[in-house]
Motif scaffolding. Structure first.
Motif, PDB file in Angstrom:
ATOM      1  N   ALA A 105       0.831  -1.202   0.000  1.00 35.71           N
ATOM      2  CA  ALA A 105       0.000   0.000   0.000  1.00 35.71           C
ATOM      3  C   ALA A 105       0.865   1.251   0.000  1.00 35.71           C
ATOM      4  CB  ALA A 105      -0.925  -0.013   1.213  1.00 35.71           C
ATOM      5  N   ARG A 106       2.012   1.218   0.692  1.00 36.11           N
ATOM      6  CA  ARG A 106       2.862   2.399   0.761  1.00 36.11           C
ATOM      7  C   ARG A 106       3.956   2.327  -0.285  1.00 36.11           C
ATOM      8  NH1 ARG A 106       7.555   1.560   4.152  1.00 36.11           N
ATOM      9  NH2 ARG A 106       7.663  -0.571   4.891  1.00 36.11           N
ATOM     10  N   SER A 107       4.512   3.477  -0.609  1.00 36.77           N
ATOM     11  CA  SER A 107       5.604   3.501  -1.566  1.00 36.77           C
ATOM     12  C   SER A 107       6.853   2.892  -0.950  1.00 36.77           C
ATOM     13  CB  SER A 107       5.894   4.937  -1.993  1.00 36.77           C
ATOM     14  OG  SER A 107       4.845   5.453  -2.763  1.00 36.77           O
ATOM     15  N   LYS A 108       7.682   2.353  -1.831  1.00 39.16           N
ATOM     16  CA  LYS A 108       8.987   1.848  -1.427  1.00 39.16           C
ATOM     17  C   LYS A 108      10.044   2.838  -1.893  1.00 39.16           C
ATOM     18  CE  LYS A 108       8.571  -2.078  -3.613  1.00 39.16           C
ATOM     19  NZ  LYS A 108       8.809  -3.465  -4.086  1.00 39.16           N
ATOM     20  N   TYR A 109      11.085   2.997  -1.119  1.00 41.48           N
ATOM     21  CA  TYR A 109      12.193   3.864  -1.468  1.00 41.48           C
ATOM     22  C   TYR A 109      13.451   3.021  -1.588  1.00 41.48           C
ATOM     23  CZ  TYR A 109       9.203   7.810  -0.238  1.00 41.48           C
ATOM     24  OH  TYR A 109       8.171   8.722  -0.187  1.00 41.48           O
ATOM     25  N   LEU A 110      14.188   3.220  -2.691  1.00 43.90           N
ATOM     26  CA  LEU A 110      15.387   2.438  -2.958  1.00 43.90           C
ATOM     27  C   LEU A 110      16.517   3.365  -3.377  1.00 43.90           C
ATOM     28  CD1 LEU A 110      13.582  -0.282  -5.068  1.00 43.90           C
ATOM     29  CD2 LEU A 110      14.650  -0.702  -2.848  1.00 43.90           C
ATOM     30  N   PRO A 111      17.726   3.146  -2.859  1.00 43.47           N
ATOM     31  CA  PRO A 111      18.850   3.985  -3.282  1.00 43.47           C
ATOM     32  C   PRO A 111      19.201   3.733  -4.741  1.00 43.47           C
ATOM     33  CG  PRO A 111      19.600   2.178  -1.863  1.00 43.47           C
ATOM     34  CD  PRO A 111      18.110   2.144  -1.844  1.00 43.47           C
ATOM     35  N   LEU A 112      19.552   4.798  -5.452  1.00 42.51           N
ATOM     36  CA  LEU A 112      20.007   4.702  -6.834  1.00 42.51           C
ATOM     37  C   LEU A 112      21.451   5.173  -6.875  1.00 42.51           C
ATOM     38  CD1 LEU A 112      19.342   4.141  -9.831  1.00 42.51           C
ATOM     39  CD2 LEU A 112      18.649   6.542 -10.022  1.00 42.51           C
ATOM     40  N   THR A 113      22.394   4.241  -6.881  1.00 43.76           N
ATOM     41  CA  THR A 113      23.811   4.573  -6.856  1.00 43.76           C
ATOM     42  C   THR A 113      24.264   5.090  -8.211  1.00 43.76           C
ATOM     43  OG1 THR A 113      24.473   2.353  -7.543  1.00 43.76           O
ATOM     44  CG2 THR A 113      24.204   2.718  -5.174  1.00 43.76           C
ATOM     45  N   PRO A 114      25.394   5.823  -8.245  1.00 46.03           N
ATOM     46  CA  PRO A 114      25.928   6.255  -9.549  1.00 46.03           C
ATOM     47  C   PRO A 114      26.214   5.081 -10.473  1.00 46.03           C
ATOM     48  CG  PRO A 114      26.962   7.480  -7.770  1.00 46.03           C
ATOM     49  CD  PRO A 114      26.132   6.417  -7.110  1.00 46.03           C
ATOM     50  N   GLU A 115      26.685   3.950  -9.902  1.00 47.34           N
ATOM     51  CA  GLU A 115      26.957   2.779 -10.742  1.00 47.34           C
ATOM     52  C   GLU A 115      25.668   2.238 -11.361  1.00 47.34           C
ATOM     53  OE1 GLU A 115      30.272   2.631  -7.613  1.00 47.34           O
ATOM     54  OE2 GLU A 115      28.188   3.290  -7.749  1.00 47.34           O
ATOM     55  N   ALA A 116      24.601   2.179 -10.573  1.00 46.76           N
ATOM     56  CA  ALA A 116      23.332   1.690 -11.110  1.00 46.76           C
ATOM     57  C   ALA A 116      22.799   2.632 -12.184  1.00 46.76           C
ATOM     58  CB  ALA A 116      22.307   1.532  -9.987  1.00 46.76           C
ATOM     59  N   LEU A 117      22.956   3.920 -11.967  1.00 48.87           N
ATOM     60  CA  LEU A 117      22.478   4.893 -12.947  1.00 48.87           C
ATOM     61  C   LEU A 117      23.236   4.753 -14.270  1.00 48.87           C
ATOM     62  CD1 LEU A 117      20.597   7.373 -13.378  1.00 48.87           C
ATOM     63  CD2 LEU A 117      22.539   8.795 -12.701  1.00 48.87           C
ATOM     64  N   HIS A 118      24.566   4.660 -14.189  1.00 51.42           N
ATOM     65  CA  HIS A 118      25.374   4.677 -15.401  1.00 51.42           C
ATOM     66  C   HIS A 118      25.493   3.301 -16.051  1.00 51.42           C
ATOM     67  CE1 HIS A 118      26.835   8.864 -15.330  1.00 51.42           C
ATOM     68  NE2 HIS A 118      26.685   8.753 -14.025  1.00 51.42           N
ATOM     69  N   HIS A 119      25.721   2.258 -15.251  1.00 48.29           N
ATOM     70  CA  HIS A 119      26.001   0.933 -15.816  1.00 48.29           C
ATOM     71  C   HIS A 119      24.747   0.103 -16.032  1.00 48.29           C
ATOM     72  CE1 HIS A 119      30.156   1.475 -13.743  1.00 48.29           C
ATOM     73  NE2 HIS A 119      30.088   2.121 -14.875  1.00 48.29           N
ATOM     74  N   GLY A 301      25.128  -4.901 -14.625  1.00 48.38           N
ATOM     75  CA  GLY A 301      25.293  -4.679 -13.191  1.00 48.38           C
ATOM     76  C   GLY A 301      24.300  -5.398 -12.312  1.00 48.38           C
ATOM     77  N   ILE A 302      23.545  -6.357 -12.877  1.00 46.91           N
ATOM     78  CA  ILE A 302      22.563  -7.109 -12.089  1.00 46.91           C
ATOM     79  C   ILE A 302      22.824  -8.601 -12.262  1.00 46.91           C
ATOM     80  CG2 ILE A 302      20.116  -7.666 -11.799  1.00 46.91           C
ATOM     81  CD1 ILE A 302      19.436  -4.876 -12.744  1.00 46.91           C
ATOM     82  N   TYR A 303      22.923  -9.304 -11.127  1.00 43.03           N
ATOM     83  CA  TYR A 303      23.044 -10.766 -11.126  1.00 43.03           C
ATOM     84  C   TYR A 303      21.670 -11.335 -10.796  1.00 43.03           C
ATOM     85  CZ  TYR A 303      24.389 -15.475  -9.696  1.00 43.03           C
ATOM     86  OH  TYR A 303      24.479 -16.841  -9.568  1.00 43.03           O
ATOM     87  N   TYR A 304      21.210 -12.268 -11.628  1.00 40.40           N
ATOM     88  CA  TYR A 304      19.841 -12.769 -11.536  1.00 40.40           C
ATOM     89  C   TYR A 304      19.777 -14.174 -10.947  1.00 40.40           C
ATOM     90  CZ  TYR A 304      18.564  -8.983 -14.735  1.00 40.40           C
ATOM     91  OH  TYR A 304      18.373  -7.755 -15.318  1.00 40.40           O
ATOM     92  N   GLU A 305      18.731 -14.386 -10.143  1.00 37.10           N
ATOM     93  CA  GLU A 305      18.298 -15.715  -9.742  1.00 37.10           C
ATOM     94  C   GLU A 305      16.783 -15.760  -9.900  1.00 37.10           C
ATOM     95  OE1 GLU A 305      20.672 -17.269  -6.085  1.00 37.10           O
ATOM     96  OE2 GLU A 305      20.710 -15.081  -5.977  1.00 37.10           O
ATOM     97  N   PHE A 306      16.229 -16.967  -9.900  1.00 40.05           N
ATOM     98  CA  PHE A 306      14.814 -17.111 -10.239  1.00 40.05           C
ATOM     99  C   PHE A 306      14.154 -18.099  -9.278  1.00 40.05           C
ATOM    100  CE2 PHE A 306      17.314 -15.913 -13.853  1.00 40.05           C
ATOM    101  CZ  PHE A 306      16.615 -14.842 -14.369  1.00 40.05           C
ATOM    102  N   LEU A 307      13.116 -17.616  -8.604  1.00 41.54           N
ATOM    103  CA  LEU A 307      12.431 -18.407  -7.587  1.00 41.54           C
ATOM    104  C   LEU A 307      11.218 -19.098  -8.205  1.00 41.54           C
ATOM    105  CD1 LEU A 307      12.275 -19.121  -4.538  1.00 41.54           C
ATOM    106  CD2 LEU A 307      10.753 -17.152  -4.273  1.00 41.54           C
ATOM    107  N   PRO A 308      11.180 -20.443  -8.201  1.00 40.82           N
ATOM    108  CA  PRO A 308      10.018 -21.141  -8.763  1.00 40.82           C
ATOM    109  C   PRO A 308       8.724 -20.765  -8.057  1.00 40.82           C
ATOM    110  CG  PRO A 308      11.857 -22.650  -8.450  1.00 40.82           C
ATOM    111  CD  PRO A 308      12.238 -21.363  -7.776  1.00 40.82           C
ATOM    112  N   ALA A 309       7.628 -20.775  -8.799  1.00 41.79           N
ATOM    113  CA  ALA A 309       6.335 -20.317  -8.276  1.00 41.79           C
ATOM    114  C   ALA A 309       5.915 -21.070  -7.026  1.00 41.79           C
ATOM    115  CB  ALA A 309       5.266 -20.454  -9.358  1.00 41.79           C
ATOM    116  N   ALA A 310       6.255 -22.340  -6.945  1.00 37.12           N
ATOM    117  CA  ALA A 310       5.838 -23.143  -5.794  1.00 37.12           C
ATOM    118  C   ALA A 310       6.468 -22.664  -4.495  1.00 37.12           C
ATOM    119  CB  ALA A 310       6.198 -24.610  -6.030  1.00 37.12           C
ATOM    120  N   GLN A 311       7.524 -21.837  -4.582  1.00 39.97           N
ATOM    121  CA  GLN A 311       8.229 -21.387  -3.376  1.00 39.97           C
ATOM    122  C   GLN A 311       7.924 -19.938  -3.013  1.00 39.97           C
ATOM    123  OE1 GLN A 311      12.391 -22.478  -2.934  1.00 39.97           O
ATOM    124  NE2 GLN A 311      12.247 -23.862  -4.688  1.00 39.97           N
ATOM    125  N   PHE A 312       6.988 -19.297  -3.704  1.00 43.03           N
ATOM    126  CA  PHE A 312       6.733 -17.876  -3.465  1.00 43.03           C
ATOM    127  C   PHE A 312       6.501 -17.571  -1.994  1.00 43.03           C
ATOM    128  CE2 PHE A 312       5.003 -16.634  -7.957  1.00 43.03           C
ATOM    129  CZ  PHE A 312       6.247 -16.890  -8.479  1.00 43.03           C
TER     130      PHE A 312
END
Length: 515
Positions: A105-119, A301-312
């Motif tokens: 319901a509420r907004s989330k706030y996340l830091p945006l680093t210079p590396e995330a912005l540029h890379h 700049g993002i490393y991915y993993e994937f959670l199967p639906a049965a484990q949500f």
């Protein structure tokens, strides 16, 4: 000539790298993980979980827990309040991305680093620009302007020296000078906070500009384009911007909206490419016209993993790495990034359509689905079914939401069902309106075997109830919650009836929803 020089430079920087991502995806991800762990070794988080050179992907997964926003929030709050070296090395970033708040319901706030912005964000933006100019060279897209819609910026509620806003506004605000010359409107207009004033002033500003590319969320772009047509008295956008050739869209599934844009720009001149960009990162883009599949960006700049639906909802979720995914099932997106997010559960779900290269389709949100009766209807099912019903009945859908209806509580029967609120672009004749629910139901049954089983002979689920709400209902709902504009949108599906009942109540008040 300048536009062609820029196009060539961007293509040389992006297209060979994208080719490597397609052909060497696992190597790209291994390099990203090494980079992330090396950069974050000295942070409080890195010391806590023993980041060190040579740490393997399996060791990383064993040491670091999967975190939701709420679970990671104590560390995020330290960063948001200005503490350095918590999740990512260096001073706390001065930009904070605010989410649309569709998962909570509420907004989330996340830091945006210079590396995330540029890379991440800038790099992906250049990749999209390279693809667009490569795919459509005859359009000379860079000879004109890109009309982009974003949000606004405000002082951070955590740290008065920082700026917060949705990620589109932060990226727009921070673009280098050469990129600013390619876009419109100017920043003072683009970053206006009051959305209705923004739409009016931007519409008037861009009337006589050479707009060749549109970029934004389809719902709000439609509002702007209709205002442009109203101000000019034009029949369609060809009379306003004869060289308009491309719409870069994201945030919502485009299927229900495409007929509306083709109506505004008839003749097949307007092309469409999708991007998958969120507060947490720029994840994927459409690199093949005509295909709805999105190329996963694996060296941004993002490393991915994937959670199967049965484990949500499991207490000890165990995501799988990229090389272990399969085509077909839905996975929740788990990322570790150069914004300091570690094994972070984004809340989006995707399914893979290709493994060479890795391409995905967005299927919904981990908290946005219908499963009150074991039917497991995800957002992807709902959007495809709505699009099919609209096509079959000759209408255009502007927005919708759905929730369960519990017949047992009201009537003593054992059947449940789904109730939908649907806003159309125009009136629908009664016979077509009556057929809409039938087509919606048929497509859901075709797409989803669990839903089909529950609908068998109406034993567990009844035919969907569809309410057609007046134009402006969803915009009024968003306005009442301070969510107009930017990347903000109405939740498509929920097992709670709160959003549906609020929307239906608005539609029944007899108020002037068109203002």
């Amino acid at each position: 000539m300048l536009d062609q020089l820029i196009a060539r430079a961007v293509q040389l920087g992006s297209l060979p790298r994208l080719a490597r991502v397609r052909h060497e995806p696992e190597a790209a991800q291994a390099a990203v993980l090494r980079y992330l762990l090396g950069r974050a070794r000295s942070t409080a988080w890195g010391r806590r979980y023993g980041y060190e050179p040579g740490l393997s992907a399996s060791e990383f997964a064993a040491r670091v827990p999967v975190s939701t926003y709420e679970q990671l929030y104590p560390e995020l709050e330290k960063v948001l309040r200005g503490q350095p070296d918590v999740l990512w090395p260096g001073p706390a970033p001065r930009w904070q991305a605010r989410s649309s708040g569709t998962t909570n319901a509420r907004s989330k706030y996340l830091p945006l680093t210079p590396e995330a912005l540029h890379h991440n964000h800038y790099r992906a933006g250049r990749d999209m620009l390279a693809l667009a100019t490569h795919l459509y060279p005859a359009q000379r897209l860079l000879q004109g302007k890109t009309l982009s819609l974003g949000g606004s910026l405000n002082p951070s509620p955590f740290d008065g020296g920082a700026l917060t806003g949705d990620v589109s506004a932060l990226v727009m605000h921070s673009l280098p000078g050469w990129a600013q010359t390619l876009r419109t409107p100017p920043l003072p207009l683009a970053l206006l906070e009051e959305w209705e004033e923004k739409i009016e002033r931007i519409a008037r500003h861009v009337l006589r500009q050479d707009v060749r590319v549109l970029a934004g969320v389809p719902t709000w772009m439609l509002v702007l384009l209709r205002r442009v047509l109203a101000l000019t008295g034009a029949d369609d956008l060809r009379q306003v911007w004869p060289r308009l050739g491309l719409f870069l869209h994201g945030a919502v599934a485009f299927g229900p909206y495409q007929p509306l844009f083709e109506e505004l720009m008839p003749g097949g001149q307007l092309r469409f490419l999708e991007i998958y960009n969120a507060s947490e990162g720029y994840f994927a883009l459409q690199d093949e016209p005509g295909s709805p599949d999105l190329l996963l960006l694996l060296d941004h700049g993002i490393y991915y993993e994937f959670l199967p639906a049965a484990q949500f909802d499991q207490p000890d979720p165990r995501p799988v790495p990229l090389e272990a995914v399969t085509i077909g099932p839905s996975y929740a997106l788990v990322i570790s990034s150069n914004a300091g997010l570690w094994r972070y559960l984004v809340g989006d779900t995707v399914r893979f359509t290709s493994l060479r290269p890795y391409r995905v389709r967005i299927t919904g949100r981990t908290k946005h689905f219908l499963n009150a009766f074991g039917e497991e209807v995800v957002v992807e099912n709902a959007e495809a079914a709505i699009a099919a019903a609209a096509l079959a009945t000759g209408c255009a859908v502007c927005d919708f939401t759905a929730a369960p209806v519990y017949f047992a509580a009201a009537t003593g029967t054992s059947r449940g069902g789904h109730e939908w609120a649907v806003e159309l672009a125009g009136p629908l004749p009664p016979p077509a309106a009556a057929a809409f629910a039938q087509h919606l139901d048929q497509e859901l049954r075709r797409l989803n075997s669990d839903y089909d089983a529950k609908r068998h002979r109406d034993l567990a689920l009844a035919l969907p109830r569809v309410h057609f709400v007046p134009p402006g209902t969803f915009e009024t709902w968003l306005r009442g919650r301070g969510r107009l504009g930017g990347q903000r949108k109405v939740p498509r599906l929920a097992n709670s009836r709160q959003v549906l009942e609020e929307v239906l109540a608005l539609s029944q008040q007899g108020i002037d929803l068109q203002r």
